[in-house]
Design an enzyme around this catalytic site. Structure first.
Site, PDB file in Angstrom:
ATOM      1  N   SER A  45     -33.477   0.806   7.099  1.00  0.00           N
ATOM      2  CA  SER A  45     -32.744   1.639   8.050  1.00  0.00           C
ATOM      3  C   SER A  45     -32.322   2.901   7.309  1.00  0.00           C
ATOM      4  O   SER A  45     -32.308   2.932   6.070  1.00  0.00           O
ATOM      5  CB  SER A  45     -31.488   0.897   8.535  1.00  0.00           C
ATOM      6  OG  SER A  45     -30.602   1.756   9.213  1.00  0.00           O
ATOM      7  N   TYR A 104     -22.983  -3.547   6.958  1.00  0.00           N
ATOM      8  CA  TYR A 104     -24.399  -3.316   7.241  1.00  0.00           C
ATOM      9  C   TYR A 104     -25.030  -2.360   6.238  1.00  0.00           C
ATOM     10  O   TYR A 104     -26.117  -2.623   5.708  1.00  0.00           O
ATOM     11  CB  TYR A 104     -24.553  -2.774   8.662  1.00  0.00           C
ATOM     12  CG  TYR A 104     -25.977  -2.535   9.072  1.00  0.00           C
ATOM     13  CD1 TYR A 104     -26.892  -3.580   9.163  1.00  0.00           C
ATOM     14  CD2 TYR A 104     -26.430  -1.248   9.377  1.00  0.00           C
ATOM     15  CE1 TYR A 104     -28.206  -3.362   9.545  1.00  0.00           C
ATOM     16  CE2 TYR A 104     -27.735  -1.020   9.769  1.00  0.00           C
ATOM     17  CZ  TYR A 104     -28.627  -2.077   9.851  1.00  0.00           C
ATOM     18  OH  TYR A 104     -29.938  -1.849  10.230  1.00  0.00           O
TER      19      TYR A 104
END
Length: 250
Positions: free
Chosen positions: A136, A149
């Protein structure tokens, strides 16, 4: 599980029951791969495998025994797509939910480690293997409320990039795919099932679709064996950074 022997090149896709994983399985099947669709949700992964002529494996990447069983049942692996992962919660560091953090690290980091380590000998033995790890932009950016995250994605990227050097000279390529905003179930899961909150995140802008990311993964998988696409960052046109996006007025 019966051992899978296939004259076709074999691609293993984790997190294949929805989103980027599902779209990637379809894309790779279209490129001639026999796709092993791995996910926890049995009904979805079996339906997908039936649709694309692949093989469904119900397994959780956080389960050592399940991952080993997956590896033991495969005679051949040419491509591995480490896609299983996700986010939970948006708490500050001061208010961090340790269970959410454990889940994110177990799934994104240790899940990638388990599956990669288990399938690595078969990927090398293929003579032209490819490991794709879907990270990501959170693997190199941070934002308030996202430490659980972003830290997990930073670690997942470090694992992948370290492996790139450790396997230098082996017949194996490694590609990191780092997407920005993609409209999938990701935000619904992160917000504890709050669909309205997830929809609001993409209001007024055009996010990426799972198919957009899958198409790029397919491109990487179809390059000549001497070409290694080390890292590919994919953002929607309406997003500049993790915290900066363009929103059209209603």
């Amino acid at each position: 599980m019966t051992s899978l022997e296939s004259p076709q090149p074999v691609a293993v896709v984790t997190g294949a029951s929805s989103g980027i994983g599902e779209a990637t399985a379809k894309t790779l099947a279209g490129l001639g791969f026999h796709v092993v669709c791995v996910a926890r949700r049995e009904d979805r992964v079996k339906a997908l495998a039936a649709e694309i002529g692949g093989t469904a494996i119900v397994a959780d990447v956080t389960d050592d025994a399940a991952v080993q069983k997956l590896a033991d049942g495969l005679e051949r692996v040419d491509v591995l797509v480490n896609n299983a992962g996700g986010a939970k919660g948006v708490q500050s560091v001061a208010d961090a939910d340790l269970d959410d953090w454990r889940w994110m690290w177990e799934t994104n980091v240790l899940g990638t480690l388990r599956v990669t380590r288990a399938l690595l000998p078969k990927l090398v033995a293929s003579g032209d293997g490819l490991i794709v790890t879907v990270t990501s932009i959170a693997a190199f950016e941070i934002y308030d409320g996202g430490a659980g995250y972003t830290s997990a994605k930073h670690a997942q990227a470090a694992l992948h990039q370290t492996l790139r050097g450790e396997l230098l000279g082996k017949p194996l390529r490694l590609t990191e795919i780092a997407p920005g905003m993609v409209e999938t179930e990701f935000s619904v899961v992160r917000f504890g099932g709050d669909q309205a909150r997830a929809d609001a995140l993409y209001a007024g802008m055009t996010p990426l679709t799972a198919a957009d990311v899958a198409e790029v993964i397919g491109f990487a998988a179809s390059r000549p064996s001497h070409v290694n696409l080390d890292q590919i960052v994919i953002r929607p046109r309406d997003q500049a950074t993790a915290t900066r996006k363009f929103t059209r007025p209603e």
